[in-house]
Design a protein around this motif. Sequence first.
Motif, mmCIF file in Angstrom:
data_model
loop_
_atom_site.group_PDB
_atom_site.id
_atom_site.type_symbol
_atom_site.label_atom_id
_atom_site.label_comp_id
_atom_site.label_asym_id
_atom_site.label_seq_id
_atom_site.Cartn_x
_atom_site.Cartn_y
_atom_site.Cartn_z
ATOM 1 N N TYR A 1 -6.431 -11.899 -3.294
ATOM 2 C CA TYR A 1 -7.542 -11.533 -4.028
ATOM 3 C C TYR A 1 -8.424 -12.139 -3.159
ATOM 4 N N HIS A 2 -10.031 -12.699 -4.586
ATOM 5 C CA HIS A 2 -11.177 -13.039 -2.836
ATOM 6 C C HIS A 2 -11.816 -12.032 -2.361
ATOM 7 N N THR A 3 -11.630 -10.418 -2.606
ATOM 8 C CA THR A 3 -11.927 -9.555 -1.751
ATOM 9 C C THR A 3 -13.599 -9.433 -1.699
ATOM 10 N N GLU A 4 -14.345 -8.458 -0.112
ATOM 11 C CA GLU A 4 -14.859 -7.837 -0.269
ATOM 12 C C GLU A 4 -15.276 -7.072 -1.283
ATOM 13 N N ASP A 5 -16.175 -6.375 -1.922
ATOM 14 C CA ASP A 5 -16.140 -4.984 -2.872
ATOM 15 C C ASP A 5 -16.801 -4.035 -2.521
ATOM 16 N N THR A 6 -16.636 -3.566 -0.864
ATOM 17 C CA THR A 6 -17.664 -2.099 -0.991
ATOM 18 C C THR A 6 -16.380 -1.272 -1.218
ATOM 19 N N HIS A 7 -15.075 -1.117 -1.539
ATOM 20 C CA HIS A 7 -14.171 0.440 -1.892
ATOM 21 C C HIS A 7 -13.620 -0.565 -2.911
ATOM 22 N N LEU A 8 -13.887 -0.428 -3.989
ATOM 23 C CA LEU A 8 -12.884 -1.210 -5.387
ATOM 24 C C LEU A 8 -11.885 -0.400 -5.967
ATOM 25 N N VAL A 9 -12.442 1.382 -5.596
ATOM 26 C CA VAL A 9 -12.269 2.709 -6.830
ATOM 27 C C VAL A 9 -10.345 2.781 -5.707
ATOM 28 N N ASN A 10 -10.932 2.430 -4.015
ATOM 29 C CA ASN A 10 -8.896 2.420 -3.133
ATOM 30 C C ASN A 10 -8.895 1.133 -2.911
ATOM 31 N N ARG A 11 -9.471 0.099 -3.192
ATOM 32 C CA ARG A 11 -9.592 -1.468 -2.409
ATOM 33 C C ARG A 11 -7.586 -1.840 -2.771
ATOM 34 N N LYS A 12 -6.735 -1.234 -4.267
ATOM 35 C CA LYS A 12 -5.438 -1.956 -3.977
ATOM 36 C C LYS A 12 -4.600 -0.420 -3.130
ATOM 37 N N GLU A 13 -4.768 0.560 -2.934
ATOM 38 C CA GLU A 13 -4.655 1.198 -1.999
ATOM 39 C C GLU A 13 -3.970 1.257 -0.257
ATOM 40 N N LEU A 14 -5.203 0.663 0.097
ATOM 41 C CA LEU A 14 -5.867 0.649 1.104
ATOM 42 C C LEU A 14 -5.196 -0.770 1.961
ATOM 43 N N TYR A 15 -5.301 -1.833 0.799
ATOM 44 C CA TYR A 15 -4.881 -3.038 1.544
ATOM 45 C C TYR A 15 -3.546 -3.227 0.948
ATOM 46 N N THR A 16 -2.639 -2.644 0.307
ATOM 47 C CA THR A 16 -1.963 -2.827 -0.145
ATOM 48 C C THR A 16 -0.902 -1.808 1.034
ATOM 49 N N LYS A 17 -1.496 -0.890 1.722
ATOM 50 C CA LYS A 17 -0.641 -0.204 2.967
ATOM 51 C C LYS A 17 -1.442 -1.081 4.300
ATOM 52 N N GLU A 18 -1.849 -1.727 4.422
ATOM 53 C CA GLU A 18 -2.138 -2.674 5.628
ATOM 54 C C GLU A 18 -1.271 -3.633 5.665
ATOM 55 N N ALA A 19 -0.882 -3.702 4.316
ATOM 56 C CA ALA A 19 -0.340 -5.641 3.950
ATOM 57 C C ALA A 19 1.402 -4.807 4.303
ATOM 58 N N GLN A 20 1.410 -3.761 3.942
ATOM 59 C CA GLN A 20 3.055 -3.324 4.216
ATOM 60 C C GLN A 20 3.948 -3.300 5.742
ATOM 61 N N LYS A 21 2.761 -3.395 6.154
ATOM 62 C CA LYS A 21 2.713 -3.073 7.495
ATOM 63 C C LYS A 21 3.417 -4.227 8.376
ATOM 64 N N TYR A 22 3.150 -5.638 7.999
ATOM 65 C CA TYR A 22 3.405 -6.586 7.926
ATOM 66 C C TYR A 22 3.866 -7.609 6.908
ATOM 67 N N PHE A 23 4.392 -7.128 5.885
ATOM 68 C CA PHE A 23 4.687 -7.951 4.990
ATOM 69 C C PHE A 23 6.119 -6.726 4.410
ATOM 70 N N ASN A 24 6.976 -7.927 4.726
ATOM 71 C CA ASN A 24 8.403 -7.415 3.522
ATOM 72 C C ASN A 24 8.973 -7.109 2.640
ATOM 73 N N GLY A 25 8.028 -8.145 2.007
ATOM 74 C CA GLY A 25 8.117 -8.696 0.361
ATOM 75 C C GLY A 25 7.398 -8.582 0.295
ATOM 76 N N ASN A 26 7.177 -7.810 -1.936
ATOM 77 C CA ASN A 26 6.301 -6.789 -2.459
ATOM 78 C C ASN A 26 4.833 -7.739 -2.893
ATOM 79 N N VAL A 27 3.829 -6.852 -2.975
ATOM 80 C CA VAL A 27 2.031 -7.136 -2.542
ATOM 81 C C VAL A 27 1.381 -5.881 -3.565
ATOM 82 N N ILE A 28 0.712 -7.698 -4.384
ATOM 83 C CA ILE A 28 -0.391 -7.175 -5.423
ATOM 84 C C ILE A 28 -1.729 -7.499 -5.207
ATOM 85 N N VAL A 29 -1.984 -6.635 -4.746
ATOM 86 C CA VAL A 29 -3.515 -6.015 -4.909
ATOM 87 C C VAL A 29 -4.276 -6.259 -6.597
#
Length: 269
Positions: A231-259
Amino acid sequence: MMQKIIMLGTGHGFVYNCYNTCFLLQNDDEYFLIDTGGSAHIVQNLEKLNINLNKIHNIFISHSHTDHILGLFWLLKRITGMVLSGKYDEKLNIYCNDEVANAIKNIYPNLFPDVYVEEIDRYLKVIVLQNNETKKITNRKYTFFDVMASKNKLYGFETILDNNKKLVFLGDETCNPLLYDRIKNSDYVMHEAFCLDSEQDIFKPYEKKHSTVKSVCENFANLNIKNLILYHTEDTHLVNRKELYTKEAQKYFNGNVIVPNDLEIIEIN
Ligand SMILES: [Zn+2]
């Protein structure tokens, strides 16, 4: 009993298109409010979720920055109006460190008419937390601790949820490695992520002691955290923030990521 995390805001300290990061922990019929954001949108977002303020009698404020503390004064204004018309049970506890307590006590007497200030003096209790102090709030034990932030004194907390799940809230700065032992093997860790790694030149997270999605995920990669809430993110692409951030997170983190988005409800199973 189902426990929920209800996100009232997910943005950083100066967002326009969503609300500043704050959330509710629901336990049975009562809510524990964690931070308040910086504006009257706290009241609006609670209304959007049909949450009556009379179900909130406990608030934790992590630190005294504007985007975490100023929403409180809008809440006090609304709650005091409710008190005066008999619509609020006259008890409100605020848990915070000494810096936050001083800020609250110095500000509210100057903001409201005398009749409001007298009421607030009566129903408001500011409870100053010490490092590593445990309190029972809405029937659950919370241990509050200093996250050793670089700027104002910033407190996080840990708690054991239903089914023995451990949840840790780390505020809005990159987690100090001295805390890794504390968060290791947690079921839920709540941590800031200012922006995508590819956009660090635009948002400059590191100079504000914030993280990119990649950097927090790399830091936590070997800590066996089951669910990471960002959380506590920038707000320039809120519409697809969930997908973009989750995709980046899954490259480096094995657990479940919630954005989460503003007003999203995270159910703890
Ligand atoms: Zn903040």
